[in-house]
Design an enzyme around this catalytic site. Structure first.
Site, mmCIF file in Angstrom:
data_model
loop_
_atom_site.group_PDB
_atom_site.id
_atom_site.type_symbol
_atom_site.label_atom_id
_atom_site.label_comp_id
_atom_site.label_asym_id
_atom_site.label_seq_id
_atom_site.Cartn_x
_atom_site.Cartn_y
_atom_site.Cartn_z
ATOM 1 N N HIS A 14 8.327 -7.185 -3.290
ATOM 2 C CA HIS A 14 6.935 -7.484 -3.900
ATOM 3 C C HIS A 14 7.386 -8.914 -4.575
ATOM 4 O O HIS A 14 7.575 -8.657 -5.935
ATOM 5 C CB HIS A 14 6.584 -6.430 -4.922
ATOM 6 C CG HIS A 14 6.063 -5.178 -4.034
ATOM 7 N ND1 HIS A 14 4.678 -4.996 -3.871
ATOM 8 C CD2 HIS A 14 6.628 -4.097 -3.749
ATOM 9 C CE1 HIS A 14 4.455 -3.813 -3.240
ATOM 10 N NE2 HIS A 14 5.616 -3.352 -3.118
ATOM 11 N N GLU A 62 4.881 -10.619 -5.917
ATOM 12 C CA GLU A 62 3.978 -10.870 -7.028
ATOM 13 C C GLU A 62 4.590 -10.149 -8.266
ATOM 14 O O GLU A 62 3.826 -10.627 -9.556
ATOM 15 C CB GLU A 62 2.549 -10.311 -6.520
ATOM 16 C CG GLU A 62 2.537 -8.679 -6.401
ATOM 17 C CD GLU A 62 3.187 -7.961 -5.259
ATOM 18 O OE1 GLU A 62 2.729 -6.766 -4.874
ATOM 19 O OE2 GLU A 62 3.742 -8.644 -4.481
ATOM 20 N N GLY A 90 0.840 -1.140 -0.033
ATOM 21 C CA GLY A 90 0.159 -0.142 -0.123
ATOM 22 C C GLY A 90 0.937 1.221 0.185
ATOM 23 O O GLY A 90 1.946 1.317 0.367
ATOM 24 N N CYS A 149 5.279 -6.015 1.845
ATOM 25 C CA CYS A 149 5.526 -4.569 1.751
ATOM 26 C C CYS A 149 4.843 -4.024 3.144
ATOM 27 O O CYS A 149 5.082 -4.151 4.228
ATOM 28 C CB CYS A 149 5.238 -3.994 0.496
ATOM 29 S SG CYS A 149 5.981 -2.354 0.367
ATOM 30 N N TYR A 150 3.787 -3.256 2.732
ATOM 31 C CA TYR A 150 3.113 -2.538 3.665
ATOM 32 C C TYR A 150 2.382 -3.321 4.488
ATOM 33 O O TYR A 150 2.389 -3.265 5.891
ATOM 34 C CB TYR A 150 1.937 -1.630 2.909
ATOM 35 C CG TYR A 150 1.129 -0.730 4.100
ATOM 36 C CD1 TYR A 150 1.482 0.451 4.477
ATOM 37 C CD2 TYR A 150 -0.089 -1.329 4.489
ATOM 38 C CE1 TYR A 150 1.030 1.152 5.642
ATOM 39 C CE2 TYR A 150 -0.804 -0.231 5.409
ATOM 40 C CZ TYR A 150 -0.336 0.604 5.845
ATOM 41 O OH TYR A 150 -1.188 1.405 6.869
ATOM 42 N N LYS A 198 -9.356 -13.199 -17.036
ATOM 43 C CA LYS A 198 -9.550 -13.687 -18.525
ATOM 44 C C LYS A 198 -8.984 -14.789 -19.042
ATOM 45 O O LYS A 198 -9.352 -15.716 -19.670
ATOM 46 C CB LYS A 198 -9.212 -12.541 -19.393
ATOM 47 C CG LYS A 198 -9.510 -12.629 -20.736
ATOM 48 C CD LYS A 198 -10.786 -12.804 -21.364
ATOM 49 C CE LYS A 198 -11.222 -11.274 -21.249
ATOM 50 N NZ LYS A 198 -12.811 -11.139 -22.012
ATOM 51 N N ASP A 246 -16.000 -14.399 -23.040
ATOM 52 C CA ASP A 246 -16.632 -14.440 -21.553
ATOM 53 C C ASP A 246 -17.987 -14.800 -21.615
ATOM 54 O O ASP A 246 -18.408 -15.784 -21.241
ATOM 55 C CB ASP A 246 -16.679 -12.852 -20.635
ATOM 56 C CG ASP A 246 -15.328 -12.304 -21.035
ATOM 57 O OD1 ASP A 246 -14.354 -12.941 -20.963
ATOM 58 O OD2 ASP A 246 -15.136 -11.224 -20.869
#
Length: 531
Positions: free
Chosen positions: A180, A182, A65, A92-93, A386, A238
């Site tokens: 991070h 990710e 964040g 992180c945060y 997706k 979709d």
């Protein structure tokens, strides 16, 4: 290595909850968890411990964040969350929130780290960082740091500026990293997430397309029962996959409805009526609604109003089909109350239905629905991204020509015309769009880009010269983007010769257009579609 925590779970019902502290990458964390074969969902940091416990999570991940944990009004977490006995990873945060809540110290030392940073393991790195190089490249973005780890926590990694860059408490199954994991810039980031999920928590990698299909088919059957249902089929990925899932669940109880609202790309109706029906055997009804949609869009230039009008008129069209089908079946007083939609997780998040997110724009099938909706929605893809939808489509046997096609928004070309939507402008844009798609396919670039919207700046004119004469035509914008899930995106670096061919053909073949420009904006700050 520490033994994995003993956690009984059912991945179909119990998610890994990603607590969002306003991070740019919160959705990306959820994706990385899913890539590790475990289901995940986002939840706002304002959720109480009781609300979090109600989800019965198998694990919790605290996102990054932009704030400082010690500032007044900074996003916080109910401290009772750490008393739930749920394995938790702070990033992180979230790493700093965990440290502060458990008695550690967070401070601004004046030493900042942004971007690529060298991190060194302390000892063997514990279960979280085990099996990774002693020195590795990680992606940092912080001005504060954990100055002291909480009691009972072992420091697992450090950097030149951050002595406590990772820590862990194996007994409680609490872990955290300052970087991070990710983002792909952290060389072993996915390994960190997988170690936490599989080795620390003990979760199997059993969430996949096959399991999702089985789970959703059962849920659809429970929701619909023996009732009849109609599906909003646009021909896009979709709606095609959601329709196929419901058809697999309830068979002939389903009727697919294709609304030709006049906002389609060139050849779109033919593809839906031929390719999809032939591959699935679904009963299809086509509704001619161009005059109705364009009539309501006349004079409208505001993009939010366009989306809401289109969403409303879609529902009105489905309601008419509903009445016709009831009359056809002579089932008076027995309404067809179910409507299938291809709503995805990014649609929900961007329409303000995510974890504490702002309403960026109302998707016609979420925030654009009318308040007097007379249907119960069936949305089997609502929690999916997706690429996950494509995997399910392939598993269901939907042709690659449909599953692999570029995403196309439900409001169609109506939100790719900046200004009023008219038949003339739609015809202009339709031809330019067809040329761009054809040249990208010829160049073999369909698999390299997420999508390439062509945007008509209808209320803008530019001076040009053609055949030694002055022209005063419209510009169009090419918006090629690369993305994993449409939550973030970057512009695609198309070869110059391909761009040149597209530009030359459009300006030569579409007489109303005399200028082609390229949009090189990432997301954020821009969205993929202009409206």
């Amino acid at each position: 290595m520490t033994e994995a925590a003993d956690v009984s779970h059912d991945t179909a019902q119990r998610p890994v909850l990603v607590v969002d502290f306003g991070a740019q990458y919160a959705q990306l964390i959820a994706r990385r968890v899913r890539e590790a074969g475990v289901f995940s969902e986002l939840i706002p940091h304002t959720a109480t411990a009781e609300e979090i416990a109600a989800h019965d999570p198998v694990a919790i991940i605290l996102s990054g964040g932009p704030s400082s944990v010690y500032e007044p009004g900074a996003p916080s977490l109910d401290p009772k969350v750490f008393e739930l006995g749920v394995p938790t990873l702070g990033i992180c945060y979230g790493f700093q929130v965990m440290a502060q809540a458990l008695g550690g110290e967070v401070a601004n030392t004046g030493l900042r780290e942004y971007g690529a940073t060298d991190a060194a393991l302390v000892g063997d790195g514990g279960v979280l960082l085990g099996g990774q190089p002693a020195d590795q490249n990680v992606w940092m973005s912080h001005g504060d740091q954990v100055a002291k780890a909480p009691e009972g926590f072992q420091v697992l990694a450090s950097t030149a500026a951050t002595p406590v860059a990772a820590f862990g408490n194996a007994e409680k199954c609490f872990y955290g990293v300052q970087w991070h994991p990710e983002v792909k810039h952290s060389d072993y980031g996915q390994k960190v997430i997988e170690n936490f999920l599989h080795k620390a928590v003990g979760l199997p990698a059993d969430w996949n397309a096959g399991n999702v299909i089985a789970e959703q088919v059962e849920r659809i059957r429970q929701q619909i029962g023996s009732a009849r249902v109609i599906s909003a089929l646009s021909g896009g990925v979709d709606s095609a996959v959601s329709t196929a899932l419901v058809h697999k669940a309830v068979g002939d109880q389903l009727t697919a409805v294709f609304v030709d609202h006049g906002l389609l790309r060139k050849g779109e109706r033919e593809q839906v009526e031929k390719d999809y029906v032939e591959s699935t055997g679904v009963r299809l009804i086509t509704v001619e609604a161009e005059d109705v949609f364009l009539g309501h869009l006349a004079g409208v230039t505001d993009p939010e109003e366009k989306r809401k009008i289109i969403g409303r008129e879609f529902i009105r069209a489905f309601e008419k089909v509903q009445k016709d089908l009831i009359a056809e079946a002579k089932a008076e007083g027995e309404p067809i109350k179910f409507l299938v939609q291809g709503t995805l997780y990014p649609d929900v998040v961007e329409s303000g239905g995510g974890a504490g997110t702002a309403n960026i724009k109302s998707h016609h099938n979420v925030g654009g629905l009318p308040e007097d909706l007379d249907f119960e929605l069936v949305e089997p893809l609502r929690t999916l991204f997706k690429d996950e939808v494509r995997a399910i489509g392939r598993e269901l046997g939907i042709p690659e020509a449909i599953v692999g096609r570029q995403p196309f928004p439900g409001p169609g070309l109506g939100i790719r015309i900046i200004g009023e939507v008219t038949r003339e402008r739609l015809d202009i844009l339709r031809e330019a769009d067809a040329i761009a798609r054809e040249e990208l396919t010829k160049a073999g670039l369909d698999g390299e880009i997420w999508q390439c919207p062509v945007v008509l700046l209808a209320d803008v004119r530019s001076v040009g010269v053609q055949g030694d004469g002055r022209t005063y035509g419209h510009p169009v914008v090419l918006r090629p983007v690369s993305s994993e899930d449409a939550m973030t995106a970057d512009w695609t670096r198309l070869p110059y010769d391909v761009l040149s061919k597209i530009s030359n053909r459009i300006t030569n073949e579409v007489r109303e257009i005399n200028r082609v420009v390229l949009d090189v904006t990432s997301k954020p700050p821009g969205t993929i579609e202009w409206e």
